[in-house]
Design a protein around this motif. Structure first.
Motif, short mmCIF file in Angstrom:
data_model
loop_
_atom_site.label_atom_id
_atom_site.label_comp_id
_atom_site.label_asym_id
_atom_site.label_seq_id
_atom_site.Cartn_x
_atom_site.Cartn_y
_atom_site.Cartn_z
N TYR A 158 -79.71 68.20 10.83
CA TYR A 158 -78.79 69.20 11.54
C TYR A 158 -78.55 69.02 9.53
CZ TYR A 158 -78.76 69.69 15.89
OH TYR A 158 -79.03 69.96 17.33
N GLN A 159 -78.77 68.14 9.28
CA GLN A 159 -78.56 68.04 7.48
C GLN A 159 -77.25 67.87 7.73
OE1 GLN A 159 -80.76 70.68 8.32
NE2 GLN A 159 -82.08 69.12 8.69
N ILE A 160 -75.92 66.71 8.19
CA ILE A 160 -74.90 66.62 8.02
C ILE A 160 -74.81 65.58 7.44
CG2 ILE A 160 -72.71 66.78 9.51
CD1 ILE A 160 -73.51 68.77 11.06
N HIS A 161 -74.25 65.44 6.70
CA HIS A 161 -74.14 63.83 5.66
C HIS A 161 -72.48 63.14 5.72
CE1 HIS A 161 -78.18 63.60 4.58
NE2 HIS A 161 -78.10 65.07 4.35
N PRO A 162 -72.67 61.82 6.22
CA PRO A 162 -71.26 61.39 6.42
C PRO A 162 -70.45 62.14 4.59
CG PRO A 162 -72.62 59.76 6.72
CD PRO A 162 -73.70 61.02 6.16
N ASN A 163 -69.14 61.19 4.43
CA ASN A 163 -68.39 62.22 3.36
C ASN A 163 -68.97 62.01 2.46
OD1 ASN A 163 -66.32 62.83 5.15
ND2 ASN A 163 -65.45 60.79 4.95
N ILE A 164 -68.42 62.11 0.81
CA ILE A 164 -69.78 62.06 -0.15
C ILE A 164 -69.14 60.18 -0.43
CG2 ILE A 164 -69.38 62.25 -2.50
CD1 ILE A 164 -69.77 64.99 -1.86
N GLY A 165 -69.93 59.31 -1.17
CA GLY A 165 -69.73 57.99 -1.94
C GLY A 165 -69.64 56.82 -0.62
N THR A 166 -69.80 57.77 0.78
CA THR A 166 -69.87 56.19 2.06
C THR A 166 -70.87 55.31 1.67
OG1 THR A 166 -68.58 58.25 3.41
CG2 THR A 166 -70.14 56.23 4.56
N THR A 167 -70.80 53.99 1.54
CA THR A 167 -71.41 53.31 1.74
C THR A 167 -71.30 52.03 2.80
OG1 THR A 167 -69.62 52.08 0.30
CG2 THR A 167 -71.58 53.44 -0.90
N ARG A 168 -70.70 52.23 3.44
CA ARG A 168 -70.38 51.19 4.80
C ARG A 168 -69.46 52.81 5.75
NH1 ARG A 168 -71.32 46.86 5.97
NH2 ARG A 168 -71.56 45.75 3.43
N PHE A 169 -70.12 51.94 6.97
CA PHE A 169 -69.93 53.64 8.06
C PHE A 169 -68.40 52.53 8.80
CE2 PHE A 169 -71.49 56.74 10.67
CZ PHE A 169 -72.14 57.09 8.81
N LYS A 170 -66.98 53.09 8.62
CA LYS A 170 -66.30 52.59 9.67
C LYS A 170 -66.21 52.20 10.79
CE LYS A 170 -63.13 54.70 5.92
NZ LYS A 170 -61.40 55.42 5.96
N GLY A 171 -65.66 50.80 11.16
CA GLY A 171 -65.84 50.68 12.94
C GLY A 171 -67.04 50.19 13.33
N LEU A 172 -67.89 49.67 12.18
CA LEU A 172 -69.66 49.06 12.32
C LEU A 172 -69.02 47.62 11.70
CD1 LEU A 172 -71.86 51.89 11.89
CD2 LEU A 172 -71.46 50.57 14.30
N GLY A 173 -69.80 46.55 11.93
CA GLY A 173 -69.82 44.78 11.28
C GLY A 173 -70.72 45.54 9.86
N ARG A 174 -70.56 44.30 9.06
CA ARG A 174 -71.25 44.43 8.17
C ARG A 174 -72.63 44.63 8.14
NH1 ARG A 174 -69.80 42.18 3.05
NH2 ARG A 174 -67.40 41.62 3.63
N GLU A 175 -73.19 43.78 9.37
CA GLU A 175 -74.81 43.95 9.21
C GLU A 175 -75.00 45.52 9.43
OE1 GLU A 175 -78.17 41.91 12.14
OE2 GLU A 175 -75.99 41.46 12.10
N MET A 176 -74.72 45.81 10.59
CA MET A 176 -75.51 47.77 11.12
C MET A 176 -74.01 48.52 10.28
SD MET A 176 -77.16 46.62 13.06
CE MET A 176 -77.51 49.20 14.15
#
Length: 682
Positions: A428-446
């Protein structure tokens, strides 16, 4: 308590204060050393009256003044004239003797705050008259002004007095030598914004508001003051320091934010000022639902609380994509969140009773609608095309939602965040917020995210664990799906077609696209109507499909419709696919709109349109080239030809709608008219 003929009430310490706060030493030096000793027995109230009348107030000892302020027995024994004389005498002592003034007005302050005080009520009741008499001590005048305003509960006047002195409320009370820890202080703080001009706030007023906020010690009062500032400045720019207060304490992006405890009106103001999406309204409700109190009062399990928290964190990565939001809560959850957050926004409704009584989030994410079922046996996420029933149906239930045709269904098992992000990005070509480099709710590895790759590929061990969990989840999911009756003929979960379908969905949830296509075809060939419809849709959406493949796709959808698959029936009706049985009018509003649009054009109108366009199939390629070059006229002519040529296939109809929509969006008037008639969005 009686001692040496002086009567005193036993001192009581209010629970709201401590010794340090109520100690006279904090406010002033009494200076008893040079006062000598009082008479024994002490002077009576009427003796004091005579001394004052003879201008001999210096002969009245402080302890005798105190007895006059507190001895209600003496006051009760006076007649009306004597009482007036006594009041004049006592107020004379208060006005001329600073120590008497300090003690008397401190006691009045306690009494007006509803706390234990030994002052006789006659003194309290006569303050307004006493204020009209000039006094040599300015401090006494200021104290009387404060106490008289307090007596009438004119809290805005109290705040104004502090502003005029350039003091915060606590500092001003200390300056007045009045009790600092009061039950009414919050009321004064809530009037702070009524003392300033929000339209043109000065640096002085801005600093005064900031100083008062910093002095507030309780969180609840701070929240209320923040809210009053936000609402007061709804249509105006915050002062620099007020802006600092709001941005630090009230924006939902800040840690320990007050956002969830602000009123809906205050949050709407902030959303407008800071361009915040509806996600943050949803976050406030989630915060309540995954709190420890929710677990205790609603009986949520540890896993349910964790799931609600994880979903809130996942969608926070897409917060800028949110549009409308709707929340359906069971009555118990509804009442809990209302109490926890101090109210509920308008988009929260009580859930209609269903086979499952669980919390539901519905939100628009770009051009999709997403439904989150937060708990329950399946606890799935469903993705829909825009369907106004999800927002406009006043009595929406879980069963109704599950009976609606969806684009996708997603689990919340191991690695669900990885596959859900991938689904949104690729399909659906839906991407996270602009500038996202780390997903909230996930640890460093994932949690590391890149625009091109998405989230890191999980290990094979993690994928194996997910596969085991998915098999059990899919069994529950299909039981719930088939129970809705939306797949037409009864589907046996143990049949070969259903087994293939479950395996196909398992492959899809594991990201195994080729295996999914193989298994979904095998399921369709075994007569499973859901597989037929999904196979047809998959082939139509595949940009690599040629004309022959698209015709095969149409045939699979027709077969599903003939088996009673409701979504296939609606699809076939909308695009005029030749179904052997007469399909009933679809319940979907979208289908109704298309049907009305087609039938409203008379044959005469179609003939006129064809005559005006006057093209044949030999020009289609020519028009396509011009349309792709940006010609709105070519877009309209090509779309009109394909749309009004009744014998064309579904693929031609889809292409026609695309070009008419593009032409209309460019302002082509004929295209706009045609798009409206055929209910084509542009």
């Amino acid at each position: 308590m009686i001692n040496s003929s002086f009567s005193f009430e036993r001192p009581k310490l209010p629970t709201a204060n401590n010794l340090e706060k109520l100690s006279f030493d904090e406010f002033y030096e009494l200076g008893f050393d040079d006062l000598g000793l009082p008479d024994f027995p002490p002077k009576s109230l009427m003796q004091i009256v005579r001394l004052v009348e003879n201008r001999r107030t210096d002969e009245v000892h402080v302890f005798e003044w105190l007895d006059a302020l507190e001895n209600s027995e003496q006051w009760n024994a006076l007649d009306e004239q004597e009482a007036q004389q006594a009041l004049i005498a006592v107020w004379t002592g208060i006005g001329t003797n600073q120590i008497v003034s300090d003690i008397a007005l401190f006691k009045v302050g306690l009494a007006l705050d509803g706390r234990p005080s030994s002052i006789v009520h006659e003194i309290v009741d006569s303050m307004t008259i006493a204020r009209s008499v000039p006094t040599p001590h300015k401090l006494t005048t200021l104290r009387l002004d404060w106490l008289i305003s307090l007596q009438s509960k004119a809290y805005a006047e109290l705040a104004q007095q502090a502003l005029e002195d350039n003091s915060n409320i606590g500092m001003y009370l200390q300056k007045l030598r009045l009790p600092k820890a009061n039950n009414y202080t919050e009321e004064v703080y809530l009037e702070l914004t009524n003392c300033i001009n929000a339209q043109n706030i000065t640096d002085f007023e801005d600093g005064w508001l900031f100083d008062n906020f910093q002095a507030i010690s309780t969180t609840l009062t701070r929240i209320k003051v923040c809210q009053s500032i936000i609402l007061e400045f709804e249509n105006y720019k915050f002062g620099d320091l007020c802006s600092e207060i709001v941005e630090k304490h009230c924006l939902p992006t800040q840690p320990n934010s007050y956002w969830g405890r602000l009123s809906h009106q205050a949050r709407e103001v902030l959303k407008k000022k800071y361009d915040l999406t509806s996600y943050y309204d949803l976050q406030a409700i989630s915060s309540a639902l995954y709190s420890q109190r929710a677990a205790d009062e609603l009986g949520f399990t540890e896993d349910e609380v964790r799931q609600i928290s994880n979903r809130s964190k996942f969608w926070s990565n897409y917060s800028s994509k949110f549009n409308r939001v709707r929340v359906l809560l069971p009555q118990g959850s509804h009442d809990f969140v209302h109490k926890y957050n101090g109210g509920l926004p308008d988009f929260v409704d009580v859930l209609e009773r269903s086979s499952e009584n669980i919390e539901v989030y519905i939100f628009e994410l770009d051009k999709l609608m997403v439904v989150e079922l937060l708990r329950g046996n399946v606890a799935e996420t469903r993705i829909f095309k825009p369907d106004r029933r999800l927002f406009e149906n006043g009595s929406l239930s879980i069963d109704t939602i599950r009976s609606l045709p969806q684009l996708e269904v997603h689990d919340h098992l191991e690695l669900w965040q990885y596959f859900c992000e991938r689904l949104l990005r690729i399909n659906y070509q839906i991407h996270p917020n602009i500038g996202t480099t780390r997903f909230k709710g996930l640890g460093r590895e994932m949690g590391t995210y890149t625009q091109d790759v998405g989230l890191p590929l999980p290990s094979s061990e993690m994928m194996s664990q997910r596969k085991l969990s998915l098999e059990a989840w899919l069994q529950k999911f299909w039981e719930a799906e088939i129970a809705t009756g939306k797949f037409g003929k009864h589907q046996d979960l143990t049949s070969k077609g259903s087994v293939y379908l479950s395996q196909a969905m398992l492959a899809k949830h594991l990201g195994q696209v080729d295996q999914f296509r193989t298994l979904i075809r095998q399921s369709a060939e075994q007569g499973n109507s859901e597989a037929m419809y999904r196979l047809g849709q998959s082939m139509l959406r595949n940009h690599r499909s040629d004309r022959e493949a698209k015709q095969e796709a149409e045939s699979w959808i027709v077969k599903a419709a003939e088996n009673g698959h409701k979504e296939a029936e609606n699809f076939a009706y909308k695009f005029r696919l030749n179904v052997k049985k007469n399909p009933e009018l679809p319940s979907a509003d979208e289908g109704n709109h298309v049907a009305v649009g087609v039938n409203s054009l008379s044959q005469n109108s179609l003939d006129k349109l064809n005559k005006r366009v006057s093209i044949d199939s030999s020009r289609v390629n020519f028009l396509t080239g011009r349309a792709e070059s940006g010609s709105a006229d070519a877009m309209y002519e090509l779309g009109h030809y394909l749309l009004t040529n009744v014998g064309n296939s579904l693929s031609s109809r889809l292409v026609a709608e695309k070009w008419i929509s593009k032409a209309a969006s460019l302002g082509h008037l004929d295209a706009v008219v045609l798009a409206k008639k055929f209910r084509i969005k542009f």
